[in-house]
Design an enzyme around this catalytic site. Sequence first.
Site, PDB file in Angstrom:
ATOM      1  N   TRP A 143     -11.168 -10.097  -8.741  1.00 35.22           N
ATOM      2  CA  TRP A 143     -11.593  -8.784  -9.294  1.00 35.22           C
ATOM      3  C   TRP A 143     -12.207  -7.766  -8.079  1.00 35.22           C
ATOM      4  O   TRP A 143     -12.280  -6.528  -8.410  1.00 35.22           O
ATOM      5  CB  TRP A 143     -13.062  -9.035 -10.220  1.00 35.22           C
ATOM      6  CG  TRP A 143     -12.714 -10.041 -11.116  1.00 35.22           C
ATOM      7  CD1 TRP A 143     -11.862 -10.340 -11.726  1.00 35.22           C
ATOM      8  CD2 TRP A 143     -13.911 -10.289 -12.203  1.00 35.22           C
ATOM      9  NE1 TRP A 143     -11.816 -11.086 -12.627  1.00 35.22           N
ATOM     10  CE2 TRP A 143     -13.202 -11.269 -13.167  1.00 35.22           C
ATOM     11  CE3 TRP A 143     -15.271 -10.185 -12.358  1.00 35.22           C
ATOM     12  CZ2 TRP A 143     -13.918 -11.779 -14.006  1.00 35.22           C
ATOM     13  CZ3 TRP A 143     -15.868 -10.848 -13.222  1.00 35.22           C
ATOM     14  CH2 TRP A 143     -15.256 -11.327 -14.249  1.00 35.22           C
ATOM     15  N   LYS A 144     -12.332  -7.973  -6.764  1.00 37.47           N
ATOM     16  CA  LYS A 144     -12.507  -7.158  -5.666  1.00 37.47           C
ATOM     17  C   LYS A 144     -14.100  -6.649  -6.094  1.00 37.47           C
ATOM     18  O   LYS A 144     -14.596  -7.147  -6.505  1.00 37.47           O
ATOM     19  CB  LYS A 144     -11.317  -6.066  -5.474  1.00 37.47           C
ATOM     20  CG  LYS A 144     -10.205  -7.000  -5.346  1.00 37.47           C
ATOM     21  CD  LYS A 144      -9.239  -6.118  -4.577  1.00 37.47           C
ATOM     22  CE  LYS A 144      -7.607  -6.588  -4.645  1.00 37.47           C
ATOM     23  NZ  LYS A 144      -6.677  -6.128  -3.971  1.00 37.47           N
TER      24      LYS A 144
ATOM     25  N   HIS B 113      -8.921 -12.434   3.264  1.00 36.28           N
ATOM     26  CA  HIS B 113      -8.073 -11.396   2.360  1.00 36.28           C
ATOM     27  C   HIS B 113      -7.640 -10.290   3.203  1.00 36.28           C
ATOM     28  O   HIS B 113      -8.450  -9.940   4.110  1.00 36.28           O
ATOM     29  CB  HIS B 113      -8.848 -11.045   1.445  1.00 36.28           C
ATOM     30  CG  HIS B 113      -8.106 -10.025   0.169  1.00 36.28           C
ATOM     31  ND1 HIS B 113      -8.099  -8.779   0.364  1.00 36.28           N
ATOM     32  CD2 HIS B 113      -7.635 -10.631  -1.064  1.00 36.28           C
ATOM     33  CE1 HIS B 113      -7.127  -8.429  -0.750  1.00 36.28           C
ATOM     34  NE2 HIS B 113      -7.014  -9.288  -1.603  1.00 36.28           N
TER      35      HIS B 113
ATOM     36  N   GLU C 236      -7.850  -7.099   2.944  1.00 38.72           N
ATOM     37  CA  GLU C 236      -9.024  -6.051   2.795  1.00 38.72           C
ATOM     38  C   GLU C 236     -10.123  -6.437   3.725  1.00 38.72           C
ATOM     39  O   GLU C 236     -10.668  -5.756   4.605  1.00 38.72           O
ATOM     40  CB  GLU C 236      -9.531  -5.818   1.502  1.00 38.72           C
ATOM     41  CG  GLU C 236      -8.510  -5.169   0.819  1.00 38.72           C
ATOM     42  CD  GLU C 236      -8.494  -5.518  -0.781  1.00 38.72           C
ATOM     43  OE1 GLU C 236      -9.412  -5.952  -1.411  1.00 38.72           O
ATOM     44  OE2 GLU C 236      -7.297  -5.190  -1.524  1.00 38.72           O
TER      45      GLU C 236
ATOM     46  N   GLU D 243       0.259 -12.772   0.347  1.00 39.62           N
ATOM     47  CA  GLU D 243       0.034 -11.462  -0.242  1.00 39.62           C
ATOM     48  C   GLU D 243       0.695 -10.444   0.745  1.00 39.62           C
ATOM     49  O   GLU D 243       0.008  -9.927   1.740  1.00 39.62           O
ATOM     50  CB  GLU D 243      -1.357 -11.103  -0.389  1.00 39.62           C
ATOM     51  CG  GLU D 243      -2.002 -11.970  -1.538  1.00 39.62           C
ATOM     52  CD  GLU D 243      -3.274 -11.336  -2.216  1.00 39.62           C
ATOM     53  OE1 GLU D 243      -3.166 -11.236  -3.323  1.00 39.62           O
ATOM     54  OE2 GLU D 243      -4.124 -11.002  -1.439  1.00 39.62           O
TER      55      GLU D 243
ATOM     56  N   GLY E 215      -4.869  -8.842  -8.468  1.00 43.34           N
ATOM     57  CA  GLY E 215      -6.077  -8.097  -8.273  1.00 43.34           C
ATOM     58  C   GLY E 215      -6.257  -7.485  -9.637  1.00 43.34           C
ATOM     59  O   GLY E 215      -6.565  -7.656 -10.480  1.00 43.34           O
ATOM     60  N   GLY E 216      -5.633  -5.929  -9.639  1.00 44.83           N
ATOM     61  CA  GLY E 216      -5.982  -5.077 -10.605  1.00 44.83           C
ATOM     62  C   GLY E 216      -5.618  -5.465 -11.940  1.00 44.83           C
ATOM     63  O   GLY E 216      -6.693  -5.254 -13.044  1.00 44.83           O
TER      64      GLY E 216
HETATM   65  P1  13P Z   1      -3.182  -6.091  -6.932  1.00 47.04           P
HETATM   66  O1  13P Z   1      -2.748  -7.341  -7.929  1.00 47.04           O
HETATM   67  O2  13P Z   1      -4.182  -5.111  -7.240  1.00 47.04           O
HETATM   68  O3  13P Z   1      -2.069  -5.539  -6.104  1.00 47.04           O
HETATM   69  O4  13P Z   1      -4.015  -6.966  -5.549  1.00 47.04           O
HETATM   70  C1  13P Z   1      -3.532  -8.155  -5.162  1.00 47.04           C
HETATM   71  C2  13P Z   1      -4.801  -8.716  -4.316  1.00 47.04           C
HETATM   72  O5  13P Z   1      -5.125  -8.275  -3.416  1.00 47.04           O
HETATM   73  C3  13P Z   1      -5.293  -9.990  -4.885  1.00 47.04           C
HETATM   74  O6  13P Z   1      -5.983 -10.475  -3.906  1.00 47.04           O
END
Ligand code: 13P
Length: 261
Positions: A12-13, A103, A105, A173, A240-241
């Site tokens: 979910w970030k 991750h 990020e 990823e 993610g999204g």
């Molecule tokens: P998205 O699915 O939003 O591209 O993000 C991928 C992600 O970073 C999952 O950890």
Amino acid sequence: MSNRLPLIAGNWKMNLDHQQAIALVQKLAWTLNDAGHDYKSVETAVFPPFTDLRSVQTLIDADKIEFSLGAQDLSKHESGAFTGEIAGSFLKKLDVKFVLVGHSERRSYHNENDEVVQAKTAAAFKHGLIPVICVGETLEELENEGAAAVPVRQTLAALANHAELGEFVIAYEPVWAIGTGKVATPEEAAQVCAKIREAIADAHSPEVAAATRILYGGSVKAANVAGFLKSTEVDGVLVGGASLDAEEFAGIVRFQKHISL
Ligand code: 13P
């Protein structure tokens, strides 16, 4: 499909407070129940922010929802004067099963290098958590080194120098595919996952490689998930999204519907 249980993981970030988290998990469970979902056919895991973990844990425990709980990060330290950090032992106490490490990020915004990722992997093993080790190349690295070199290097670095490996998951990823709507083709994703598995077999053992789930992540949606999971090399997805929308994520969890086995 291989005999590894597919893992569909929702990262979910930094989205959803604890009340919104409860609403999403409830809606997700209702949607899956309405669809007659077979919870045993696939493992579903959610990775909420730290402040939501207790609420989500209480809900899945009380309502007996067959979801696994994951955290988005952990400290490499045990305890002490590390303001703002969260120890693996705290996560374990909340029945957290998985924890993301490395991750992209965190690697880019928090300067987490391979050494930090290795130390966090060790902390996860120490506390009986399953690290989901995230690896992937940037667009520049893709152009200079091809797709597999960086993810393989990052995987081996995270797995190096442990007295013993616990269970772990690798999430491939590609950085250029995260949150961009640009997706690796299923063939590209499968090739890199296969190279990562080969590297684990060489550096550790064929048994460890065969038991390890390797996921793809980067702009996965209900409409494209089946393509990735057709390959026996890809054991699930890190989303993610699209994991923030109950119906969309339920569509991903039910990917088997779209695959003729
Ligand atoms: P998205 O699915 O939003 O591209 O993000 C991928 C992600 O970073 C999952 O950890």
